[in-house]
Structure formats: structure tokens, C-alpha cells
Write a protein that holds these residues in place. Structure first.
Motif, PDB file in Angstrom:
ATOM      1  N   ALA A 239       6.331  -2.271  -4.794  1.00  0.00           N
ATOM      2  CA  ALA A 239       6.141  -3.152  -3.702  1.00  0.00           C
ATOM      3  C   ALA A 239       4.995  -3.008  -2.740  1.00  0.00           C
ATOM      4  O   ALA A 239       4.335  -3.930  -1.958  1.00  0.00           O
ATOM      5  CB  ALA A 239       7.469  -3.430  -2.876  1.00  0.00           C
ATOM      6  N   LEU A 240       4.666  -1.882  -2.664  1.00  0.00           N
ATOM      7  CA  LEU A 240       3.552  -1.448  -1.615  1.00  0.00           C
ATOM      8  C   LEU A 240       2.266  -2.024  -2.012  1.00  0.00           C
ATOM      9  O   LEU A 240       1.316  -2.040  -1.011  1.00  0.00           O
ATOM     10  CB  LEU A 240       3.492   0.025  -1.494  1.00  0.00           C
ATOM     11  CG  LEU A 240       4.536   0.676  -0.489  1.00  0.00           C
ATOM     12  CD1 LEU A 240       4.118   2.222  -0.578  1.00  0.00           C
ATOM     13  CD2 LEU A 240       4.449   0.776   0.879  1.00  0.00           C
ATOM     14  N   ALA A 241       1.977  -2.269  -3.320  1.00  0.00           N
ATOM     15  CA  ALA A 241       0.662  -2.853  -3.892  1.00  0.00           C
ATOM     16  C   ALA A 241       0.652  -4.297  -3.090  1.00  0.00           C
ATOM     17  O   ALA A 241      -0.417  -4.840  -3.145  1.00  0.00           O
ATOM     18  CB  ALA A 241       1.047  -3.007  -5.320  1.00  0.00           C
ATOM     19  N   VAL A 242       1.760  -5.028  -2.513  1.00  0.00           N
ATOM     20  CA  VAL A 242       1.507  -6.261  -2.132  1.00  0.00           C
ATOM     21  C   VAL A 242       1.852  -6.661  -0.533  1.00  0.00           C
ATOM     22  O   VAL A 242       1.741  -7.485   0.133  1.00  0.00           O
ATOM     23  CB  VAL A 242       2.112  -7.362  -3.055  1.00  0.00           C
ATOM     24  CG1 VAL A 242       1.517  -7.588  -4.397  1.00  0.00           C
ATOM     25  CG2 VAL A 242       3.802  -6.946  -3.275  1.00  0.00           C
ATOM     26  N   MET A 243       2.834  -5.518  -0.257  1.00  0.00           N
ATOM     27  CA  MET A 243       3.375  -5.802   1.299  1.00  0.00           C
ATOM     28  C   MET A 243       2.577  -4.854   2.131  1.00  0.00           C
ATOM     29  O   MET A 243       1.602  -4.112   1.852  1.00  0.00           O
ATOM     30  CB  MET A 243       4.762  -5.477   1.302  1.00  0.00           C
ATOM     31  CG  MET A 243       5.113  -3.997   1.073  1.00  0.00           C
ATOM     32  SD  MET A 243       6.997  -3.370   1.018  1.00  0.00           S
ATOM     33  CE  MET A 243       6.916  -1.970   1.410  1.00  0.00           C
ATOM     34  N   GLU A 244       2.859  -5.383   3.429  1.00  0.00           N
ATOM     35  CA  GLU A 244       2.426  -4.395   4.394  1.00  0.00           C
ATOM     36  C   GLU A 244       2.682  -2.774   4.300  1.00  0.00           C
ATOM     37  O   GLU A 244       4.023  -2.604   3.978  1.00  0.00           O
ATOM     38  CB  GLU A 244       2.630  -4.769   5.997  1.00  0.00           C
ATOM     39  CG  GLU A 244       1.914  -6.091   6.569  1.00  0.00           C
ATOM     40  CD  GLU A 244       2.238  -6.492   7.781  1.00  0.00           C
ATOM     41  OE1 GLU A 244       1.262  -6.542   8.358  1.00  0.00           O
ATOM     42  OE2 GLU A 244       3.593  -6.613   8.217  1.00  0.00           O
ATOM     43  N   GLU A 343      -5.826  -2.794  -8.565  1.00  0.00           N
ATOM     44  CA  GLU A 343      -5.549  -4.070  -9.070  1.00  0.00           C
ATOM     45  C   GLU A 343      -4.392  -4.436 -10.146  1.00  0.00           C
ATOM     46  O   GLU A 343      -3.501  -5.351 -10.233  1.00  0.00           O
ATOM     47  CB  GLU A 343      -6.569  -4.687  -9.860  1.00  0.00           C
ATOM     48  CG  GLU A 343      -6.681  -6.120 -10.151  1.00  0.00           C
ATOM     49  CD  GLU A 343      -6.464  -7.330  -9.078  1.00  0.00           C
ATOM     50  OE1 GLU A 343      -5.498  -8.053  -9.526  1.00  0.00           O
ATOM     51  OE2 GLU A 343      -6.794  -6.840  -8.057  1.00  0.00           O
ATOM     52  N   GLY A 344      -4.254  -3.280 -10.994  1.00  0.00           N
ATOM     53  CA  GLY A 344      -3.110  -3.114 -11.981  1.00  0.00           C
ATOM     54  C   GLY A 344      -1.834  -2.991 -11.215  1.00  0.00           C
ATOM     55  O   GLY A 344      -0.807  -3.988 -11.706  1.00  0.00           O
ATOM     56  N   LEU A 345      -1.732  -2.260 -10.269  1.00  0.00           N
ATOM     57  CA  LEU A 345      -0.629  -2.246  -9.258  1.00  0.00           C
ATOM     58  C   LEU A 345      -0.023  -3.570  -8.834  1.00  0.00           C
ATOM     59  O   LEU A 345       0.902  -3.879  -8.916  1.00  0.00           O
ATOM     60  CB  LEU A 345      -0.730  -1.015  -8.379  1.00  0.00           C
ATOM     61  CG  LEU A 345      -0.609   0.178  -8.878  1.00  0.00           C
ATOM     62  CD1 LEU A 345      -1.138   1.274  -7.563  1.00  0.00           C
ATOM     63  CD2 LEU A 345       0.879   0.827  -9.324  1.00  0.00           C
ATOM     64  N   ARG A 346      -1.131  -4.031  -8.248  1.00  0.00           N
ATOM     65  CA  ARG A 346      -0.894  -5.493  -7.616  1.00  0.00           C
ATOM     66  C   ARG A 346      -0.508  -6.435  -8.741  1.00  0.00           C
ATOM     67  O   ARG A 346       0.324  -7.122  -8.345  1.00  0.00           O
ATOM     68  CB  ARG A 346      -2.233  -6.011  -6.933  1.00  0.00           C
ATOM     69  CG  ARG A 346      -2.056  -7.143  -6.291  1.00  0.00           C
ATOM     70  CD  ARG A 346      -3.362  -7.783  -5.512  1.00  0.00           C
ATOM     71  NE  ARG A 346      -3.259  -9.264  -5.033  1.00  0.00           N
ATOM     72  CZ  ARG A 346      -2.547  -9.714  -4.124  1.00  0.00           C
ATOM     73  NH1 ARG A 346      -1.870  -8.554  -3.297  1.00  0.00           N
ATOM     74  NH2 ARG A 346      -2.566 -10.751  -3.639  1.00  0.00           N
TER      75      ARG A 346
END
Length: 434
Positions: A239-244, A343-346
Motif C-alpha cells: 500500500a505504501l507504493a500508492v498512499m502517503e 513502478e512495479g510496486l505501484r
């Protein structure tokens, strides 16, 4: 031990004579007879083929579901083939304790790279070399925040129950008080955080929380700091790949379960607890920290650094009894993050989140409405009048359904490994049951 410490019958007799025993039975004369095993009655040895057949038969008893819609702390994500290929190489599985830096540069560098990536993921300034699992990391973070005047930890009721139990065990052992912050509509009650007592050492929340919901992390962090308490966030690393980041939300310490970073669910372990903190807190981090330096010739080198030796030898003054790390699991996480890239994590996070939202919408169409409103990541809870029948029907169709969490509620999870066709099939089965 025979492979490593070979000895002959004559040598065994000489050793027995040296301790004044005539036989191995004499050697164990001080052990109560009731505790001695006369004979193990081991079966005859088997051939390689027979052993393989027996082990394969036992393995066939395992139930491996084709579709998994359950998380609650352990998550099934795609693991690139290169991850296991790299971490299974014998030359990379090195000695356990890297105290002798001159012969441990490989493992030290792998840990340093892992720490660097954890800092990039969390936005924090320093990371340790990992601890046993996410629950241990959360409990150790509480111990970091304790001081003479502040001896109470406030923990969100929306955190994973297993993590809460681990923190309670740690606090009981250290004499630290722990109070549960109430839940309000599936999230931490912000008003309760605004009314902390003067003895508040820290506030812990999980983001996303146990129900999959996104907390108002910045507001909670502000309220915790206003009360003079430290702020701990336990975050899902995907989730850290997209959240603050925890740093952006004002966290003093960021922790979490790093199992989603390339580790199989594996019947519950071994897992990996990551820990990161601000520069102001780094000397309180438990366990090991690997630093980068240069030797007298100017070559880059890696060493264990900034670790309070009291953790290892002066235990009465230690703030933690952890002086180990999950080196192989941390190495695996590091290889996974390197292979996936930012980018892969995101992409993994976005796919998991979008599929979870799609499935939630499909379930709502057939009467399974979300229990809580607001934003969520890739887990969500729905009301269900007959959860046992729903989950049994899914089970019969090779689908592991969500986790029943009481009061007719099911906690669902969707990751990037589940296709839209699988979600539609699961929804159709549930619709038929209802």
C-alpha cells in the motif's frame, strides 16, 4: 551431529571414562527413569524412491486453493521468478552473524540495500536490519517510545488483533500500560486521540487498518504529537507504493509486516518485520543496523553500526532483547523490491486496489454491502447473513473465501493475482447461495 563431529567407538568410551561413566546409561543415571526412552523403535531405512513417494503422499494432503480472497495479515502476491532464483544461490546464503565485517561484506551489503529501500518506501531516515515479524516490530516500536514520565501506549482497536496481543504481551513483561483507542465506523476514533492522558508515550495505528479502511493518519499524528506522544504507524508495504508515506503523515516510527514483499504465505512463516524511524529516534531502534563506510584505501565497505551494545551483553540496561534479524527474509524482500522497482510496486498496489473495489461493487449488487464507508485499499468487510454457507460454497469450488470476523461479517481481500473472471465466478457462486 555425526556428520559434523565424527567419533569412533573407542573415542566414545574414552570420553565416558573421562567423566567417570562406564556406559551411556550411566551417563544419564541422574535423569528420572520415567523420562528415559528405552527404544525409539525406528522403522528400517527407506530407499530414495520410497522416501520421495511417502513425502509426496503427505504433501498431497495440503489444500492449495486456485483462488484466494483472504488476507487479514498474510497476503498472496505475485513473486517474480528471479527472486527465488537469486536468494536460493548457495554463495548468497552466508553466515548467520555478520560481526566480522571483513568476511561478511556480501550479507552486510544486502542488508544495507534492504534498509535503503525500506527508507525510500516509508520516507523515514533510518531502518534497521529487520526483526522477526510485523507484530514484533509493532511491539518493539512501543518500547522505543517509553520514557520515565510517559509509560502508557495507546493502540487503535482497528489494528490486527494478533498484533495487539503481541503488544500486550510485551507491555506486560516490561511493566508498561496499554490502552485501546476505541473504534468509530471501522476507524480509530480521532476524538479519543485528542484526549490522551499526560502519561501517553505513543499512539499506534495500522494503515490500512485491519478492516482494510484508510485512517486519517495525518490528523491522528497531529493529535498524538499535540499530547506529547510519539506516533507509530504500522503500514502494509504494498500500500505504501500508492498512499502517503508515514513520514508525510508525521510518524516517528514506521513498522509493518514485510511478508508481501516477495515472501510466500508459507503456513505462517518465517516472515519479516520492518522498522524505520526518524533521525531523532534512530539510536532507540532495536536489533542491527548496517552502515556504509570507506576503508583506509578508499574502498566502499559495510559494517554493523549505531547499535547499543547493551542490547547484546548488558541486558539489565537494554530497551530490547532483540539482537538478531531476519537476514534471508530481508534479502528476499530486497531482491523483490529491486526486481519490481517503484513502478512495479505501484502497479501491484493499483491492481490490487482496483480489483478489490470492483469485487466490493459486485458483492453489493447481490446484497453483501460494506460494513464501513470511506476509502479502503485491498481489503473490506461486508455484512453476510449466512457466512458459513457462503464460505462453504466457495470452498467447494476451490475458492478460499474471506475471513469471518464475527457478527455476520466477512473480511475480504483481493490482490493482483486474482483475475476479473475469478471475481465474477466467486460473485456468481455467492449469489446462487443467497
Amino acid at each position: 551431529m555425526g556428520t559434523y563431529v565424527p567419533n569412533t567407538l573407542e573415542q566414545q568410551e574414552a570420553m565416558l571414562a573421562a567423566v567417570g561413566a562406564k556406559s551411556f546409561q550411566d551417563f544419564y543415571a541422574g535423569v528420572p527413569q520415567a523420562m528415559l526412552v528405552e527404544s525409539l523403535r525406528l522403522p528400517e531405512g527407506l530407499s530414495e524412491l520410497e522416501v520421495r513417494q511417502k513425502v509426496s503422499a503427505m504433501a498431497a494432503k495440503n489444500r492449495v486453493y486456485g483462488t484466494v480472497l483472504r488476507g487479514a495479515g498474510a497476503y498472496r502476491h505475485f513473486i517474480p521468478a528471479v527472486v527465488k532464483s537469486v536468494v536460493s544461490r548457495e554463495e548468497l546464503v552466508t553466515a548467520y552473524t555478520p560481526y566480522q565485517a571483513e568476511i561478511s561484506q556480501g550479507i552486510l551489503q544486502s542488508i544495507f540495500e534492504y534498509q535503503t529501500m525500506i527508507c525510500a518506501l516509508t520516507g523515514m531516515e533510518v531502518s534497521n536490519a529487520s526483526v522477526y515479524d510485523g507484530a514484533t516490530a509493532a511491539a518493539e516500536a512501543i518500547a522505543m517510545c517509553r520514557d520515565r514520565k510517559r509509560n502508557k501506549a495507546y493502540v487503535s482497536a482497528c489494528a490486527d488483533p494478533n498484533t495487539i496481543q503481541t503488544m500486550q504481551t510485551y507491555c506486560f513483561g516490561s511493566g508498561m500500560a496499554l490502552e485501546i483507542l476505541p473504534e468509530k465506523d471501522g476507524r480509530t476514533d480521532l476524538e479519543a486521540v485528542k484526549n490522551l492522558g499526560p502519561d501517553a508515550a505513543c499512539v499506534y495505528i495500522q494503515q490500512p487498518n485491519y478492516y482494510g479502511n484508510m485512517e486519517d493518519a495525518k490528523a491522528i499524528g497531529g493529535a498524538a504529537h499535540a499530547a506529547g506522544a510519539k506516533y507509530i504507524m504500522g503500514c502494509n508495504p504494498i500500500a505504501l507504493a500508492v498512499m502517503e508515506t508515514p513520514a508525510a503523515c508525521g510518524a516517528d516510527v514506521a513498522v509493518g509486516e514485510a511478508q508481501p514483499l516477495g515472501l510466500d504465505i508459507a503456513f505462517g512463516g518465517p516472515y519479516l518485520g520492518y522498522m524505520a524511524a526518524t533521525k531523532a529516534m534512530f539510536r532507540k531502534l532495536p536489533g542491527r543496523i548496517v552502515g556504509q563506510t570507506r576503508d583506509v584505501d578508499g574502498n566502499v565497505g559495510y559494517v554493523l553500526t549505531l547499535t547499543a551494545r547493551e542490547q547484546h551483553i548488558r541486558r539489565e540496561k537494554a530497551s530490547s532483547n532483540i539482537c538478531s534479524n531476519q537476514a534471508l527474509c530481508a534479502f528476499t524482500a530486497g531482491v523483490y523490491m529491486s526486481a519490481m522497482g517503484s513502478e512495479g510496486l505501484r502497479q501491484a498496489a493499483v491492481n490490487s486496489m482496483s480489483k478489490a473495489h470492483y469485487f466490493a461493487g459486485e458483492l453489493e449488487k447481490i446484497g453483501l454491502k460494506r460494513v464501513h464507508g470511506g476509502e479502503f485499499f485491498h481489503e473490506f468487510a461486508t455484512a453476510c447473513a449466512n457466512p458459513e454457507k457462503v464460505l462453504q460454497a466457495l470452498d467447494e469450488n476451490n475458492i478460499l473465501g474471506g475471513l469471518p470476523i464475527g457478527d455476520g461479517t466477512i473480511l475480504w481481500c483481493v490482490t493482483e493475482l486474482v483475475s476479473k473472471d475469478e471475481l465474477d465466478r466467486a460473485a456468481a457462486i455467492i449469489k446462487e447461495v443467497r
